[in-house]
Design a protein around this motif. Sequence first.
Motif, PDB file in Angstrom:
ATOM      1  N   LEU A 150     -11.056   8.160  -7.521  1.00 39.60           N
ATOM      2  CA  LEU A 150     -11.774   7.152  -8.305  1.00 39.60           C
ATOM      3  C   LEU A 150     -10.980   5.862  -8.405  1.00 39.60           C
ATOM      4  CD1 LEU A 150     -14.068   6.264 -10.297  1.00 39.60           C
ATOM      5  CD2 LEU A 150     -12.641   7.197 -12.119  1.00 39.60           C
ATOM      6  N   TRP A 151      -9.709   5.976  -8.776  1.00 36.64           N
ATOM      7  CA  TRP A 151      -8.941   4.782  -9.131  1.00 36.64           C
ATOM      8  C   TRP A 151      -8.260   4.115  -7.941  1.00 36.64           C
ATOM      9  CZ3 TRP A 151     -10.334   2.926 -13.465  1.00 36.64           C
ATOM     10  CH2 TRP A 151     -10.731   3.759 -14.506  1.00 36.64           C
ATOM     11  N   TYR A 152      -7.769   4.902  -6.976  1.00 36.19           N
ATOM     12  CA  TYR A 152      -6.990   4.295  -5.887  1.00 36.19           C
ATOM     13  C   TYR A 152      -7.781   4.124  -4.596  1.00 36.19           C
ATOM     14  CZ  TYR A 152      -3.483   3.653  -2.245  1.00 36.19           C
ATOM     15  OH  TYR A 152      -2.774   3.173  -1.172  1.00 36.19           O
ATOM     16  N   LEU A 153      -8.474   5.178  -4.151  1.00 26.84           N
ATOM     17  CA  LEU A 153      -9.114   5.111  -2.834  1.00 26.84           C
ATOM     18  C   LEU A 153     -10.118   3.969  -2.712  1.00 26.84           C
ATOM     19  CD1 LEU A 153      -9.352   6.303  -0.008  1.00 26.84           C
ATOM     20  CD2 LEU A 153     -10.963   7.997  -0.915  1.00 26.84           C
ATOM     21  N   PRO A 154     -10.987   3.708  -3.702  1.00 25.89           N
ATOM     22  CA  PRO A 154     -11.883   2.556  -3.563  1.00 25.89           C
ATOM     23  C   PRO A 154     -11.147   1.223  -3.472  1.00 25.89           C
ATOM     24  CG  PRO A 154     -12.706   4.065  -5.233  1.00 25.89           C
ATOM     25  CD  PRO A 154     -11.319   4.510  -4.906  1.00 25.89           C
ATOM     26  N   LEU A 155     -10.032   1.080  -4.221  1.00 20.82           N
ATOM     27  CA  LEU A 155      -9.250  -0.160  -4.110  1.00 20.82           C
ATOM     28  C   LEU A 155      -8.660  -0.304  -2.717  1.00 20.82           C
ATOM     29  CD1 LEU A 155      -7.275  -0.305  -7.486  1.00 20.82           C
ATOM     30  CD2 LEU A 155      -9.173  -1.784  -6.773  1.00 20.82           C
ATOM     31  N   LEU A 156      -8.106   0.802  -2.174  1.00 24.16           N
ATOM     32  CA  LEU A 156      -7.557   0.752  -0.823  1.00 24.16           C
ATOM     33  C   LEU A 156      -8.621   0.303   0.163  1.00 24.16           C
ATOM     34  CD1 LEU A 156      -5.355   1.398   1.290  1.00 24.16           C
ATOM     35  CD2 LEU A 156      -6.235   3.751   1.318  1.00 24.16           C
ATOM     36  N   ALA A 157      -9.816   0.876   0.067  1.00 21.67           N
ATOM     37  CA  ALA A 157     -10.890   0.511   0.989  1.00 21.67           C
ATOM     38  C   ALA A 157     -11.240  -0.966   0.867  1.00 21.67           C
ATOM     39  CB  ALA A 157     -12.117   1.382   0.717  1.00 21.67           C
ATOM     40  N   LYS A 158     -11.383  -1.446  -0.341  1.00 24.50           N
ATOM     41  CA  LYS A 158     -11.760  -2.854  -0.515  1.00 24.50           C
ATOM     42  C   LYS A 158     -10.675  -3.788   0.000  1.00 24.50           C
ATOM     43  CE  LYS A 158     -13.827  -6.153  -3.672  1.00 24.50           C
ATOM     44  NZ  LYS A 158     -13.065  -7.318  -3.204  1.00 24.50           N
ATOM     45  N   TRP A 159      -9.422  -3.489  -0.296  1.00 23.63           N
ATOM     46  CA  TRP A 159      -8.344  -4.379   0.120  1.00 23.63           C
ATOM     47  C   TRP A 159      -8.195  -4.419   1.635  1.00 23.63           C
ATOM     48  CZ3 TRP A 159      -4.458  -2.392  -4.129  1.00 23.63           C
ATOM     49  CH2 TRP A 159      -4.851  -2.909  -5.369  1.00 23.63           C
ATOM     50  N   VAL A 160      -8.355  -3.280   2.297  1.00 25.09           N
ATOM     51  CA  VAL A 160      -8.279  -3.279   3.767  1.00 25.09           C
ATOM     52  C   VAL A 160      -9.460  -4.036   4.351  1.00 25.09           C
ATOM     53  CG1 VAL A 160      -8.385  -1.811   5.821  1.00 25.09           C
ATOM     54  CG2 VAL A 160      -6.908  -1.164   3.910  1.00 25.09           C
ATOM     55  N   LEU A 161     -10.664  -3.799   3.826  1.00 27.56           N
ATOM     56  CA  LEU A 161     -11.840  -4.508   4.328  1.00 27.56           C
ATOM     57  C   LEU A 161     -11.764  -6.002   4.045  1.00 27.56           C
ATOM     58  CD1 LEU A 161     -14.606  -1.948   3.304  1.00 27.56           C
ATOM     59  CD2 LEU A 161     -13.730  -2.372   5.610  1.00 27.56           C
ATOM     60  N   ASP A 162     -11.040  -6.386   2.979  1.00 24.37           N
ATOM     61  CA  ASP A 162     -10.841  -7.801   2.658  1.00 24.37           C
ATOM     62  C   ASP A 162      -9.669  -8.407   3.428  1.00 24.37           C
ATOM     63  OD1 ASP A 162     -12.940  -7.736   0.887  1.00 24.37           O
ATOM     64  OD2 ASP A 162     -11.704  -7.690  -0.923  1.00 24.37           O
ATOM     65  N   ASP A 163      -9.063  -7.629   4.326  1.00 23.94           N
ATOM     66  CA  ASP A 163      -7.917  -8.094   5.135  1.00 23.94           C
ATOM     67  C   ASP A 163      -6.707  -8.449   4.292  1.00 23.94           C
ATOM     68  OD1 ASP A 163      -9.184  -7.805   7.658  1.00 23.94           O
ATOM     69  OD2 ASP A 163     -10.228  -9.705   7.368  1.00 23.94           O
ATOM     70  N   ARG A 164      -6.515  -7.751   3.183  1.00 23.22           N
ATOM     71  CA  ARG A 164      -5.288  -7.914   2.404  1.00 23.22           C
ATOM     72  C   ARG A 164      -4.120  -7.267   3.160  1.00 23.22           C
ATOM     73  NH1 ARG A 164      -6.281 -11.798  -1.446  1.00 23.22           N
ATOM     74  NH2 ARG A 164      -8.077 -11.245  -2.751  1.00 23.22           N
ATOM     75  N   PRO A 165      -2.894  -7.751   2.956  1.00 24.87           N
ATOM     76  CA  PRO A 165      -1.732  -7.199   3.670  1.00 24.87           C
ATOM     77  C   PRO A 165      -1.265  -5.880   3.036  1.00 24.87           C
ATOM     78  CG  PRO A 165      -1.030  -8.998   2.260  1.00 24.87           C
ATOM     79  CD  PRO A 165      -2.534  -8.961   2.170  1.00 24.87           C
TER      80      PRO A 165
END
Length: 268
Positions: A150-165
Motif C-alpha cells: 500500500l505505502w511503498y509499491l505505488p510510490l515506486l511505480a509512480k516515481w519510475v513512471l515519472d522518470d524520477r532518479p
Amino acid sequence: MYPPITYLTDCSDTNAQARLTTRMAALFGRSPVVLPLDGPAPLESAGLTLLDVLLSTRLLGEDGFATVTLVNVAPRDGRWPNGAPFGWFRYGRHTVFTTYDPVLLDPVRRHLGVTSVSVTDAPAVLTAAEWAAIDEADAAGLATTQFRSLWYLPLLAKWVLDDRPVPFSPVELPAPERPDGVRVALVDNFGNCKLTRTAADLGLQAGDRVAVGSSKVRYHERLSDVPVGTAALVTGSSGPGFLELVVNGGSAAAEFGLRAGDDVTLQG
C-alpha cells in the motif's frame, strides 16, 4: 496520463482493496483493477498470472497501448528483513513493478526472456526522494511498514513512471532453488489444474496415455476432444501452451486431490 494499471496482490480482502484502489487513484488519477492472489501457493499463481498478463498484450493486430502491472507477494519467511524487496522490469512497452522472487519470476524468465530486475531498497529510495513531500519520520515508517504494497509499491511505480532518479540495483534472475519437475501452478474456477510444462517439454503426442498418480489419462490437444466426464491432459490456454489436467464437466482438482503448488508425477 498514466497507462492502465492492473494490481495483483495477496493482500486482497475488502479492506485492503479499498485502501489500494483509493491510494492508487490519488496518485495516478485512476483506480487500478485489483485482483486477488489467493490460494495455497500465491507465488506460483502470481508467476503464471503475470506470464499470461504479458502474453495477453501480444497479437493485438495493432500497436495497442502501454500497460502497467503491479505484483505483490511478499511473505515474511525470514529470507529478507521485511519481506522480499520490490523492483521493476520492462517487457516491450509494458512495465511491471513486482516483488523480487525467483519462483514468482521464473515463468517470465523462461518464456519471455526477462533476464534481470531493477531491485530497490525501500529505505534508500525514500531517503533519496528529495522530490517528495515526505518527512524523515514518515519515510522511515513507509520503509518498515507491514503493508508495503500500500505505502511503498505505488510510490515506486509512480516515481519510475515519472522518470524520477530512483536508485536501484540490476539483479540477474537466477533459476529458482527448487526441483525442476511438474507442478500445479494454478487451479482455475472450473477445477482445471494448470501445470508448469508443455506437451513438447514431456515429449507427448496426441493419444498418449500418461500415468497421473495411480490413474492413467490420455493426452488430447483440445478440451473438446475429451469425452464428457473423463479425466485427461490437454494443451491449455496459459503460457506457451502449458498442460492442464482436466475433467470435462467436472473438477480435476477434486478428483485428483490437487491444489496450487503441488508436485505432479507424470509417467508415460
